[in-house]
Design an enzyme around this catalytic site. Sequence first.
Site, PDB file in Angstrom:
ATOM      1  N   THR A 104     -35.798 -25.239 -17.947  1.00 39.26           N
ATOM      2  CA  THR A 104     -35.077 -24.027 -17.534  1.00 39.26           C
ATOM      3  C   THR A 104     -35.291 -23.009 -18.649  1.00 39.26           C
ATOM      4  O   THR A 104     -35.658 -23.369 -19.761  1.00 39.26           O
ATOM      5  CB  THR A 104     -33.554 -24.241 -17.373  1.00 39.26           C
ATOM      6  OG1 THR A 104     -32.996 -24.515 -18.649  1.00 39.26           O
ATOM      7  CG2 THR A 104     -33.219 -25.361 -16.435  1.00 39.26           C
ATOM      8  N   ARG A 120     -43.362 -11.088  -9.367  1.00 32.69           N
ATOM      9  CA  ARG A 120     -43.320 -12.002 -10.519  1.00 32.69           C
ATOM     10  C   ARG A 120     -43.190 -13.466 -10.054  1.00 32.69           C
ATOM     11  O   ARG A 120     -42.405 -13.792  -9.178  1.00 32.69           O
ATOM     12  CB  ARG A 120     -42.119 -11.642 -11.390  1.00 32.69           C
ATOM     13  CG  ARG A 120     -41.996 -12.477 -12.670  1.00 32.69           C
ATOM     14  CD  ARG A 120     -40.856 -13.446 -12.609  1.00 32.69           C
ATOM     15  NE  ARG A 120     -40.677 -14.132 -13.887  1.00 32.69           N
ATOM     16  CZ  ARG A 120     -39.871 -15.171 -14.057  1.00 32.69           C
ATOM     17  NH1 ARG A 120     -39.159 -15.641 -13.056  1.00 32.69           N
ATOM     18  NH2 ARG A 120     -39.790 -15.776 -15.217  1.00 32.69           N
ATOM     19  N   VAL A 121     -44.002 -14.331 -10.648  1.00 33.84           N
ATOM     20  CA  VAL A 121     -43.877 -15.765 -10.370  1.00 33.84           C
ATOM     21  C   VAL A 121     -43.362 -16.438 -11.637  1.00 33.84           C
ATOM     22  O   VAL A 121     -43.893 -16.201 -12.724  1.00 33.84           O
ATOM     23  CB  VAL A 121     -45.246 -16.376  -9.971  1.00 33.84           C
ATOM     24  CG1 VAL A 121     -45.115 -17.875  -9.753  1.00 33.84           C
ATOM     25  CG2 VAL A 121     -45.784 -15.692  -8.730  1.00 33.84           C
ATOM     26  N   GLY A 122     -42.341 -17.250 -11.497  1.00 38.98           N
ATOM     27  CA  GLY A 122     -41.783 -17.966 -12.648  1.00 38.98           C
ATOM     28  C   GLY A 122     -42.413 -19.339 -12.805  1.00 38.98           C
ATOM     29  O   GLY A 122     -43.404 -19.684 -12.143  1.00 38.98           O
ATOM     30  N   ASP A 123     -41.821 -20.126 -13.684  1.00 39.47           N
ATOM     31  CA  ASP A 123     -42.378 -21.444 -13.989  1.00 39.47           C
ATOM     32  C   ASP A 123     -41.972 -22.520 -12.985  1.00 39.47           C
ATOM     33  O   ASP A 123     -42.673 -23.517 -12.822  1.00 39.47           O
ATOM     34  CB  ASP A 123     -41.916 -21.886 -15.379  1.00 39.47           C
ATOM     35  CG  ASP A 123     -40.388 -21.937 -15.483  1.00 39.47           C
ATOM     36  OD1 ASP A 123     -39.721 -21.001 -14.989  1.00 39.47           O
ATOM     37  OD2 ASP A 123     -39.852 -22.907 -16.037  1.00 39.47           O
ATOM     38  N   THR A 172     -31.551 -21.827 -12.819  1.00 41.08           N
ATOM     39  CA  THR A 172     -32.478 -22.890 -12.433  1.00 41.08           C
ATOM     40  C   THR A 172     -31.777 -24.245 -12.455  1.00 41.08           C
ATOM     41  O   THR A 172     -31.034 -24.544 -13.372  1.00 41.08           O
ATOM     42  CB  THR A 172     -33.682 -22.940 -13.397  1.00 41.08           C
ATOM     43  OG1 THR A 172     -34.396 -21.729 -13.250  1.00 41.08           O
ATOM     44  CG2 THR A 172     -34.604 -24.101 -13.094  1.00 41.08           C
TER      45      THR A 172
HETATM   46  N1  ASP Z   1     -37.081 -20.656 -15.428  1.00 41.04           N
HETATM   47  C1  ASP Z   1     -36.626 -19.623 -14.509  1.00 41.04           C
HETATM   48  C2  ASP Z   1     -37.694 -18.559 -14.395  1.00 41.04           C
HETATM   49  O1  ASP Z   1     -38.206 -18.105 -15.396  1.00 41.04           O
HETATM   50  C3  ASP Z   1     -35.318 -19.003 -14.864  1.00 41.04           C
HETATM   51  C4  ASP Z   1     -34.145 -19.923 -15.158  1.00 41.04           C
HETATM   52  O2  ASP Z   1     -34.310 -20.982 -15.795  1.00 41.04           O
HETATM   53  O3  ASP Z   1     -33.010 -19.597 -14.788  1.00 41.04           O
HETATM   54  O4  ASP Z   1     -37.992 -18.159 -13.303  1.00 41.04           O
END
Ligand code: ASP
Length: 193
Positions: free
Chosen positions: A106, A83-86, A55
């Site tokens: 992140t 899946r949906v991330g943040d 990220t």
């Molecule tokens: N925050 C991201 C997610 O969970 C992953 C990352 O920080 O690399 O989708």
Amino acid sequence: MEDTKHVMLVGEGARQFAVSQRFEETDLLTDESRKAWKKWKKEQNEMTPHDTHDTISVLAQDSNGNLAGACTTSGWAYKMHGRVGDSPIIGAGLYVDNEIGCAAATGLGEEVIKTTGSFLVVELMRQGYDPTAACEKALNRVIKRHNGNPDFQIAYIAIRKDGKIGSACIKWSFEYALARDGVNKLHKIKGIV
Ligand code: ASP
């Protein structure tokens, strides 16, 4: 948000909209990624976003004091389909309030979403917390829920309206780059636990 009345489009609707905006459809899968995925399929090792961390969160303030932010990611490698991330969720991976400050995350997106992390950091700055203290306090909520020692990483960066910056991470270490007054510098911080 500028070209439709909506905040977010997903899936097929998002694809159609992107094509209508003249984005080129292209397969981003490289041979290297395909090989890595095939290897993973054989081994099926559980991976966290920390193992495949990618990220990029960017916060900026212009010379008039205006704040902006961006967050881009491919999320969590070999995640469950759908899946949906943040990162795309306003208030989770990124939040900007031009009156108070901005914050971005992140790390393990599920835990950032569950605590509305970046929004929380900005709200803590609104309450008077210093940017680093706000990042730490938001992370402490996650740490507490995981009995004081989570086995995953989350990091926040933040800028307050007056230009003060802050950052914190749960464990190990975390690096962020700061470009200010013509100087670019990499800063390394240590984890809280
Ligand atoms: N925050 C991201 C997610 O969970 C992953 C990352 O920080 O690399 O989708």
